[in-house]
Motif scaffolding. Structure first.
Motif, mmCIF file in Angstrom:
data_model
loop_
_atom_site.group_PDB
_atom_site.id
_atom_site.type_symbol
_atom_site.label_atom_id
_atom_site.label_comp_id
_atom_site.label_asym_id
_atom_site.label_seq_id
_atom_site.Cartn_x
_atom_site.Cartn_y
_atom_site.Cartn_z
ATOM 1 N N SER A 36 48.710 39.648 37.544
ATOM 2 C CA SER A 36 47.882 39.870 36.368
ATOM 3 C C SER A 36 48.789 40.287 35.212
ATOM 4 N N PRO A 37 48.514 39.797 34.029
ATOM 5 C CA PRO A 37 49.369 40.140 32.890
ATOM 6 C C PRO A 37 49.289 41.631 32.575
ATOM 7 N N GLN A 38 50.436 42.191 32.282
ATOM 8 C CA GLN A 38 50.484 43.611 31.947
ATOM 9 C C GLN A 38 50.169 43.780 30.473
ATOM 10 N N LYS A 39 49.524 44.899 30.164
ATOM 11 C CA LYS A 39 49.185 45.162 28.773
ATOM 12 C C LYS A 39 50.431 45.647 28.040
ATOM 13 N N ILE A 40 50.640 45.124 26.862
ATOM 14 C CA ILE A 40 51.802 45.469 26.052
ATOM 15 C C ILE A 40 51.317 46.228 24.830
#
Length: 54
Positions: A36-40
Motif C-alpha cells: 500500500s502506498p505510504q503517505k508522504i
C-alpha cells in the motif's frame, strides 16, 4: 509462393516482432507483492519571485 502469401507472412512476422518483446518482458519480470502506498507529508515552501511589468 504467391504474392498474397508473401504479404501475409510479412504481416505475421511484423506482428510477432512487435509483440514478442513485450510478452517476454512480462514473463521475465520478478513478481513482487504490491504494498500500500505510504503517505508522504507535503511541505509548503515560501519563495520570492520577482514580477516584471509588461
Amino acid at each position: 509462393m504467391n504474392f498474397i502469401d508473401c504479404v501475409l507472412l510479412t504481416l505475421f512476422n511484423a506482428g510477432v516482432c512487435v509483440t514478442l518483446p513485450k510478452l517476454l518482458s512480462l514473463a521475465t519480470t520478478p513478481r513482487t507483492r504490491t504494498q500500500s502506498p505510504q503517505k508522504i507529508a507535503v511541505q509548503e515552501v515560501a519563495a520570492n519571485v520577482p514580477v516584471f511589468p509588461n
